[in-house]
Scaffold this active site. Structure first.
Site, short mmCIF file in Angstrom:
data_model
loop_
_atom_site.label_atom_id
_atom_site.label_comp_id
_atom_site.label_asym_id
_atom_site.label_seq_id
_atom_site.Cartn_x
_atom_site.Cartn_y
_atom_site.Cartn_z
N TYR A 81 63.16 -28.55 8.30
CA TYR A 81 63.67 -29.17 7.08
C TYR A 81 64.45 -28.19 6.21
O TYR A 81 64.06 -27.03 6.09
CB TYR A 81 62.50 -29.70 6.24
CG TYR A 81 61.87 -30.95 6.76
CD1 TYR A 81 62.61 -32.11 6.96
CD2 TYR A 81 60.49 -30.99 7.02
CE1 TYR A 81 62.01 -33.27 7.44
CE2 TYR A 81 59.89 -32.15 7.48
CZ TYR A 81 60.65 -33.29 7.69
OH TYR A 81 60.06 -34.43 8.13
N LYS A 100 30.27 -24.92 -3.71
CA LYS A 100 31.07 -26.03 -4.25
C LYS A 100 32.29 -26.28 -3.35
O LYS A 100 32.65 -25.41 -2.53
CB LYS A 100 31.50 -25.70 -5.68
CG LYS A 100 32.39 -24.47 -5.79
CD LYS A 100 32.52 -24.01 -7.23
CE LYS A 100 33.46 -22.83 -7.34
NZ LYS A 100 33.41 -22.22 -8.69
C1 LIG Z 1 33.13 -20.88 -8.57
C2 LIG Z 1 32.12 -20.22 -9.44
C3 LIG Z 1 31.43 -19.08 -9.02
C4 LIG Z 1 31.79 -18.35 -7.74
O1 LIG Z 1 32.98 -17.65 -7.96
P1 LIG Z 1 33.61 -16.66 -6.86
O2 LIG Z 1 34.72 -15.99 -7.58
O3 LIG Z 1 34.07 -17.52 -5.76
O4 LIG Z 1 32.53 -15.74 -6.44
C5 LIG Z 1 30.42 -18.60 -9.82
N1 LIG Z 1 30.11 -19.19 -11.00
C6 LIG Z 1 30.78 -20.27 -11.44
C7 LIG Z 1 30.41 -20.86 -12.76
C8 LIG Z 1 31.81 -20.82 -10.70
O5 LIG Z 1 32.49 -21.88 -11.15
#
Ligand SMILES: *Cc1c(COP(=O)(O)O)cnc(C)c1O
Length: 387
Positions: free
Chosen positions: A273, A53
């Site tokens: 800044y 994702k």
């Molecule tokens: C993002 C996500 C994962 C992966 O999580 P990590 O901590 O990056 O391994 C797995 N399952 C779901 C439902 C997620 O949203």
């Protein structure tokens, strides 16, 4: 390309970097594949999927999906339909789940790109069932049950309702029942066994199918968390899955930026800044082409009067001084020979010596945020992509 202008980038396999590349993200696909293989070995007979994702945590969904497939990964999780479409375009044979669930009136998008919704409510179950009935195809989907994170997923009451009327599941193929851990990064949290107990109780009410509970942290909580499929994300990309333990994963990313200018700053002058860095002794300050618009979070700036994280020029440490701005940050190169610290030279800000987690620990955030916010403006080099 003008060889006289292109610089050689330390740690990038001497890849020639184009002259317009001001910051370079090197993504090591061999390390990524080794990390997947490590997680796959850790989970025995359970299937190891890949969570890609958010553009594969900022590293490039297509490249990452291809590399993981080469290593044997056959199931992917994306957040959005658009990510699902992109993953499908490069992985015609993969199983792809969409964590957002079933978007209203988008059923044909799922069936058209062969994407599986992760159904999060009775309403989504009903919509998917109705769609499958209408097109007369038993399409696969997952059901997400909530076991205590109270985010997405069916609450226990809805699972019970579904169990009373399993005909609601007759029209589609329930391919997976999954849940998500709230505290998997903390092996001592009582929430982990609590969620596992709830998961067992709730999934037992549904028809038998594959089960999945573990994200990266969950993989390291032990075999009772693995079920049939694990869903690591951050660990694939070299991030830390468990707090307070050595990270066994290989680093996957290096971020380097070009020096745009080096100047001598006299005592009493300030840098950047807010004038939060005051020069005490005459200093050489390098301004490099990496700022928060590139993904180097502004929160990584040092506190007033104190240096921030260190970058590296060769083996020299160069602390970030002053505030990180949109396109630029400043490092103190006083101790670095001019043959290394010069216009066109490189400063490594993330790499083997300073990890993503080292940086974010100091900035009150997590590696996930830094990675997923790395900008597309940064030139990318994929190393080891021959497979
Ligand atoms: C993002 C996500 C994962 C992966 O999580 P990590 O901590 O990056 O391994 C797995 N399952 C779901 C439902 C997620 O949203």
């Amino acid at each position: 390309m003008n060889g006289a202008v292109a610089g050689r980038l330390r740690g990038a396999d001497d890849a020639i970097v184009p002259p317009d590349a001001r910051a370079v993200l090197r993504i090591d696909l061999d390390a990524l594949r080794a990390n997947w293989a490590r997680l796959n070995a850790e989970t025995g007979s359970a299937e190891c999927s890949g969570v890609i994702k958010a553009d594969a945590y900022g590293l490039g969904l297509e490249e990452i999906a291809r590399a993981l497939t080469q290593e044997g990964c056959g199931t992917f999780f994306v957040a959005t339909l658009e990510e699902g479409r992109r993953a499908r375009a490069v992985q015609p044979g993969a199983v792809i789940y969409v964590l957002d669930g079933l978007m209203q009136q988008a059923e044909e998008y799922y069936s058209g790109f062969d994407l599986r919704p992760v159904l999060s409510s009775l309403e989504e179950v009903a919509d998917w069932a109705a769609f499958c009935a209408r097109i007369e195809r038993r399409l696969p989907a997952a059901i997400h049950i909530d076991t205590g994170i109270n985010r997405l997923g069916m609450p226990a009451t809805e699972v019970a309702e579904l169990a009373r009327d399993p005909s609601r599941l007759a029209e589609f193929d329930l391919a997976l029942v999954m849940s998500h851990l709230a505290c998997a990064d903390d092996p001592a949290s009582p929430k982990n066994p609590e969620q596992r107990r709830r998961f067992d109780a709730l999934r037992a009410m549904l028809p038998p199918t594959k089960a999945s509970l573990a994200n990266s942290g969950g993989v390291f909580l032990g075999p009772e968390y693995h079920y049939d499929l694990v869903r690591p994300g951050i660990a694939l990309y070299g991030g830390r899955a468990l707090e307070g333990r050595p990270n066994p994963m290989l680093p996957v990313v290096k971020l380097s930026a070009r020096i745009l200018q080096v100047r001598t700053v006299e005592p009493g002058e300030t840098v950047g800044y807010g004038a939060i860095w005051k020069v005490e002794k005459s200093a050489r300050i390098a301004t490099i082409a990496c700022g928060y618009a590139d993904g180097f979070l502004r929160a990584l700036s040092g506190p007033t009067g104190r240096p921030g994280p260190v970058g590296h020029i060769g083996n020299y440490q160069v602390p970030v001084v002053g505030r990180v701005s949109m396109d630029l940050l400043t490092v103190d190169v006083t101790g670095v020979p001019e043959t290394l610290a010069h216009r066109g030279g490189w400063v490594e800000v993330i790499g083997d010596r300073v990890s993503v987690d080292d940086l974010t620990d100091k900035a009150g955030t997590i590696g996930y945020e830094l990675l997923s916010r790395l900008s597309r403006r940064v030139h990318r080099i994929y190393a080891g992509n021959e497979g």
